[in-house]
Each structure stands twice: as C-alpha cells, then as structure tokens.
Scaffold this motif. Structure first.
Motif, PDB file in Angstrom:
ATOM      1  N   PHE A   1      38.767  40.309  48.640  1.00  0.00           N
ATOM      2  CA  PHE A   1      38.503  39.351  49.538  1.00  0.00           C
ATOM      3  C   PHE A   1      37.692  39.817  50.977  1.00  0.00           C
ATOM      4  CE2 PHE A   1      39.037  35.791  52.444  1.00  0.00           C
ATOM      5  CZ  PHE A   1      38.595  34.849  51.811  1.00  0.00           C
ATOM      6  N   LEU A   2      38.552  40.898  51.283  1.00  0.00           N
ATOM      7  CA  LEU A   2      38.147  41.699  52.620  1.00  0.00           C
ATOM      8  C   LEU A   2      36.615  42.198  52.317  1.00  0.00           C
ATOM      9  CD1 LEU A   2      41.157  43.639  53.765  1.00  0.00           C
ATOM     10  CD2 LEU A   2      40.145  41.411  54.732  1.00  0.00           C
TER      11      LEU A   2
ATOM     12  N   VAL B   1      41.099  33.212  41.574  1.00  0.00           N
ATOM     13  CA  VAL B   1      42.446  33.635  41.605  1.00  0.00           C
ATOM     14  C   VAL B   1      42.382  34.670  42.935  1.00  0.00           C
ATOM     15  CG1 VAL B   1      43.279  35.939  40.244  1.00  0.00           C
ATOM     16  CG2 VAL B   1      42.036  33.960  39.156  1.00  0.00           C
ATOM     17  N   CYS B   2      41.308  34.953  43.443  1.00  0.00           N
ATOM     18  CA  CYS B   2      41.503  35.993  44.402  1.00  0.00           C
ATOM     19  C   CYS B   2      42.031  35.182  45.701  1.00  0.00           C
ATOM     20  CB  CYS B   2      40.156  36.486  45.032  1.00  0.00           C
ATOM     21  SG  CYS B   2      39.426  37.706  44.047  1.00  0.00           S
TER      22      CYS B   2
ATOM     23  N   GLU C   1      45.413  35.927  36.221  1.00  0.00           N
ATOM     24  CA  GLU C   1      46.216  35.348  37.303  1.00  0.00           C
ATOM     25  C   GLU C   1      47.576  36.292  37.522  1.00  0.00           C
ATOM     26  OE1 GLU C   1      45.766  30.577  36.967  1.00  0.00           O
ATOM     27  OE2 GLU C   1      47.544  31.428  36.809  1.00  0.00           O
ATOM     28  N   LEU C   2      48.014  36.425  36.350  1.00  0.00           N
ATOM     29  CA  LEU C   2      49.338  37.515  36.472  1.00  0.00           C
ATOM     30  C   LEU C   2      48.806  38.824  36.917  1.00  0.00           C
ATOM     31  CD1 LEU C   2      50.821  36.114  33.056  1.00  0.00           C
ATOM     32  CD2 LEU C   2      51.755  35.641  35.274  1.00  0.00           C
ATOM     33  N   HIS C   3      47.741  39.459  36.292  1.00  0.00           N
ATOM     34  CA  HIS C   3      47.595  40.807  36.871  1.00  0.00           C
ATOM     35  C   HIS C   3      47.270  40.665  38.373  1.00  0.00           C
ATOM     36  CE1 HIS C   3      45.504  44.553  37.444  1.00  0.00           C
ATOM     37  NE2 HIS C   3      46.112  44.717  36.318  1.00  0.00           N
ATOM     38  N   ALA C   4      46.556  39.632  38.800  1.00  0.00           N
ATOM     39  CA  ALA C   4      46.311  39.394  40.175  1.00  0.00           C
ATOM     40  C   ALA C   4      47.690  39.400  40.965  1.00  0.00           C
ATOM     41  CB  ALA C   4      45.560  38.300  40.187  1.00  0.00           C
ATOM     42  N   LYS C   5      48.652  38.810  40.625  1.00  0.00           N
ATOM     43  CA  LYS C   5      50.079  38.712  41.300  1.00  0.00           C
ATOM     44  C   LYS C   5      50.859  40.081  40.866  1.00  0.00           C
ATOM     45  CE  LYS C   5      50.177  33.840  40.648  1.00  0.00           C
ATOM     46  NZ  LYS C   5      50.595  32.404  40.105  1.00  0.00           N
TER      47      LYS C   5
END
Length: 514
Positions: A262-263, A152-153, A105-109
């Motif tokens: 996502f894209l 997470v995405c 999560e954190l890395h995603a953010k």
DNA sequence: AAGCCGTCCAACCGCCATTCC
DNA sequence: AGGAATGGCGGTTGGACGGCT
C-alpha cells in the motif's frame, strides 16, 4: 493445481493395501537396513498400519507407533503422515476459489502461520497451504502481479488500524531483550540514539552509500531494486518470523507486506504527484538533501523495494511471509523493480535484530504497534522541546493541495494524538527525514513539512490512502506511467482508463523504458 | 524418443515449546 | 530444577510428473 487431482487419483488407487503388503510393511519390506527407521515415501501398507494404530490408540504418542505396530517410522513421520494424509477429515483435491481467497486473506493477516491458517480452513493442512502459497508466490512473482489483491491489502490495512491489538500479540514480549541477549550490534546504527530518543540513527557511511544516492536511484532507476547492500548476516535465527519482530507477531510479517504494497502505491502516487520521477533534482548530492523527508534506511520509502535499497535494511532481514514480499515491479504497487524478481533477493533480505534492540520494554507495549514499521519508527514520546523541529525545505512543501484540503485529517487540524504510535507508524517511514549532509544524527525529522506546516507522517499516509479509497485517483494527478497505476495491476485486469489493455511492462521491456 | 525445464507436493530437517519424569 | 521426550511449526528438498522443444 491441475496435477493435483491426477495425483489424488493415483493416491486413491493405492489406498487399499492388500493384507499381504501390510504384513510386508511390518517386516522386512518396511524396516530400514539394520533396523534404522525408514524414510521416504509412505507405502499404502504403512498407511494401513498407521491408520489401524490410530484407530486403536488414538492420536498422539507417535513414538509408540513403532513399538506397537512394528512400523519402522519415527513418531514424527507418523504424525506428519497422519496429519497430512490419513486423517479422515481431510479435504482432498484442489483448493476452491473460496479457499484460495481465504488463504490470501489469512496470509495477509497472519503471514507464514501455516498451522494457524490451516485451522481456519477445515480439512486443509498447513503443508498444503504452505505449498500452495509458495507456488502461488512464485507464479505471481514471475508474472509481476502483486501478491495481495488490493482489496485484501486495504482490508487488512484498515483492519490493522481499527484493531489496535488485533494484530499485535504481546505474548512474546520476552523477545524484546533478544538483542541484548545476543549482543547484536548493528553497525551504522546509533543504538544509543535509538534507546535515548526513540530514533534510529543510521550512519550512511557504513555502507558507503548515501540516502541521497539511494533515493536518487530509487526514484530514477529500476536498478536500485537489485542493489544489495553490504549485509550483516547474523546466524539464522529460529522462527525468524516471530522473533525478529517480537511482540509484533502477526503484524510485521503479516501487515508489513500489505502496508508495503500500500505504501508503495501511495508513495508512488505522491511521487508522481510531485512529479518527482521526472523532475527530480538530479543534483541531490550537491545540495545534500533529500527532497522528501525520509529516515535513511527507513523501510519502504525510497523505491518501493524495502529489501534492497535502504541502508537500514542493509542490516535487517525482514522476515516476511515466505516469499510473500512481492518485490515491487512495473505494473505493481511501487516503483520500478527488478524486471526479474528473484526469490533469492527475497531470501537474502538482510536480517537484523535492530528492531529488537529498539524494542525496549516500554516500546514493546506500544499501544499501537503495526509491525516493523512501528517497531522501527515508533517514538515512545516526543521528548519535550527536543522534539525535532522539522527542517523545512522547499522540496517537501509540495504536497498537492487536494491532499491538504481534502484530507479528513487536515494537517491544519491535526489535533489527534501526536504521540500515538500510530501517528508514527507506517507513514513514518514514508516521511521520516534524516538530513543527509553533515547533519547530526539527532536531527531526524519526525514530521513531514507540508505547505510550511508540520504534519505527522501518518497523516500523510492516511490522507493519501483515504483519499484514494474514497475518491479515487484525483484527476489532477498525471500518471506518467499508466501501467503503474493501481488500476492497471494484474488484480484489476489492466482495465483502467489510462492504460486499457496494457500489460505490465516486464523485464527488459520495462527497463528499456527508463 | 530424449532431454530440459517448470510445477507440484510429500516428506524431511531443524528448531522451539511444552510436558513428563 | 533440569534433562529427556514429545509435539508442533516453518523452511527446505527431492522426486514425480507434464509440457515443450
């Protein structure tokens, strides 16, 4: 992680040095030759000395350790040793599943903000997290699993939409003139056009590769993935992840991967629903028009591989969260990718100051910058009547009806703020259109033509994503490749109806399918 | 048993930012 | 103001280790 505990055990076993060894550490046993500071693994004796020192003097002033304790280590080394191993509040052992999820999560953010991530994980160090992440990435890349689980995405993506400034830390606006200072030029990119019109004008000629051909490759071949265009490699920049996309801290290297994933996914769905992968006009080069609006070189449109297939990225290094940029692959989020995702291909993502060039001060304060996507595509303002009229092509007027009708942002009702950078953000790439054949570079299209109407790209993207999220994959979409479905990704355990128990195709197996 | 290979992780390196003088 | 010192961060490397052949 299995070895971690064993190693921890080993570490523990040497945790209590005997006084004699401590003495050794202070004398010849510890000193480098000729008084040179010692390097390499720390001994328990050295640890003991350092701990003792910190007890007495507290943390900080690390260079004084050598003076006061006789420890022949540089201050930096002492600090690191303390922070990573000797601090009493350190949590030892393997990451728990909760921690692992938190890291994702954190890395995603945040991207590769290890220290910041560590501050969110009590008892864990940035080094630990970094190591964990890097090994995890490698593992996932090998297995062909998307790096970020879909939840997470979506979580991050949605969060980035909700939180206009949340991922946008504007503190670094000074970097906006970065390019100017460094005097970068990006061949093939009409910087003036960028500055004057807010458009990136890219000349495909520079790379001797047309958008059409790329598109063609991207849509029809898994090999595009490996196309490494001629690149410009500016000198390695410090803190690339921060400086390459100034004022976008936490957005590019954090949001981009997710958005890209996502894209990729969304794009794939569109492509599939357009049946582009199968009925794609094989003669694009003759009609000279991409069937789908895309700015040549825009990130993440063509084939889901942002790093290799787009002209602009040919002059661009997207500093992504360390290897986090999962090259899309079969069974992954996007179009077919290299069967053997290489770390090198990630590492060699081309670096470009382009974004910063674009990032004129007024651009930097884009109220809604979502990262690279916006950085590249944010159009400050439509410039009156000059606002590029969409070039209508029959090719692009094939948005599935369900999209238009069901869309919460029905293009027919498109009355949102068309000037919102958001409206130009992620999906811009999705849809920006650069006529390929002999068109002026000024003729970019900022909109997608849908059923004869112009809609903002964002709408399309949002529509797709929301549609999918809200309603699932429409029945009328025929997945030509079940294993490319989102539901067939590793994160979902390959349990979708279409491709139950299918394993993602990897390597030659996949390639041979095309 | 030896060699190879992949994984893990501690530690280093280079750079930037901040603080100090 | 400006140079030096220090701290912090992220990327990379090299060695230890385990599994496999």
């Amino acid at each position: 992680m299995g070895t971690t505990n064993k190693r921890e055990d080993k570490k523990m076993s040497k945790g209590n040095p005997d006084p004699a060894s401590v003495e050794d550490a202070k004398t010849d046993g510890n000193l480098g030759e000729g008084g040179i500071l010692k390097k390499g693994p720390w001994t328990s004796a050295e640890d003991a000395i350092l701990v003792e020192y910190v007890k007495k003097h507290g943390e900080g002033n690390w260079n004084a350790v050598q003076k006061h304790s006789g420890l022949s280590r540089c201050g930096k080394s002492c600090r690191l040793r303390w922070a990573n191993h000797l601090r009493p509040d350190l949590k030892k052992g393997a990451f728990t599943p909760e921690e692992e999820h938190r890291i994702i999560e954190l890395h995603a953010k945040m991207g590769n903000k290890w220290a910041r991530m560590a501050s969110e994980l009590p008892g864990r160090t940035d080094n630990e997290i970094k190591n964990y992440w890097n090994t995890r990435i490698k593992r996932l890349q090998r297995s062909g699993t998307p790096i970020y689980p879909p939840d997470v995405c979506l979580q991050v993506y949605d969060g980035s939409q909700d939180n206009h400034m949340g991922t946008l830390e504007m503190a670094d606006t000074q970097h906006c003139d970065f390019l100017h200072r460094d005097g970068f030029e990006v061949p093939g990119v009409d910087i003036n056009g960028v500055l004057n019109n807010g458009h990136i004008s890219y000349s495909p000629n520079f790379f001797d590769i047309t958008a059409t051909s790329i598109l063609k490759q991207g849509l029809s071949s898994s090999r595009t993935h490996n196309v490494m265009l001629p690149t410009m490699h500016p000198p390695k920049r410090p803190r690339e992840s921060e400086t390459l996309f100034p004022a976008l801290d936490g957005s590019v290297d954090s949001c981009l991967p997710m958005i890209d994933q996502f894209l990729d996914y969304t794009r794939e769905k569109v492509t599939e629903s357009f049946n582009m992968s199968s009925s794609f006009d094989p003669d694009l080069n003759t009609n000279g028009q991409a069937p789908f609006s895309v700015i040549s070189g825009s990130h993440a449109f063509l084939n889901g591989n942002s790093s290799s297939s787009e002209p602009i990225s040919g002059a661009m290094k997207l500093e992504l969260p360390s290897l986090q940029y999962s090259e899309t692959r079969p069974g992954s989020w996007g179009m077919p990718a290299s069967p053997l995702p290489s770390l090198e291909s990630v590492d060699t993502l081309i670096q470009s100051p382009l974004v910063e060039q674009i990032c004129e001060p007024h651009d930097c304060v884009s109220p809604r910058s979502n990262g690279l996507l916006d950085a590249i595509l944010y159009h400050p303002q439509p410039k009156g009547p000059k606002m590029n009229q969409p070039q209508q092509t029959s090719d692009v007027s094939v948005i599935p009806k369900y999209l238009v009708e069901s869309s919460p942002m029905n293009p027919c009702q498109m009355d949102g703020d068309p000037n919102s950078p958001l409206a130009h953000s992620a999906a811009s790439i999705f849809s920006e259109y650069t006529p390929v054949s002999g068109s002026s570079m000024d003729e970019h299209q900022s909109v997608v033509t849908m059923l004869g109407r112009d809609i903002m790209p964002e709408t399309l993207h949002r529509d797709l994503s929301h549609y999918v999220i809200d309603k699932g994959i429409p029945d009328d979409i025929v997945f030509t490749r079940a294993d490319e479905s989102i539901f067939d990704l590793g994160w979902f355990g390959h349990n979708n109806e279409h491709g139950k128990n299918q394993q993602p195709l990897l390597g030659e197996e996949f390639r041979s399918c095309y």
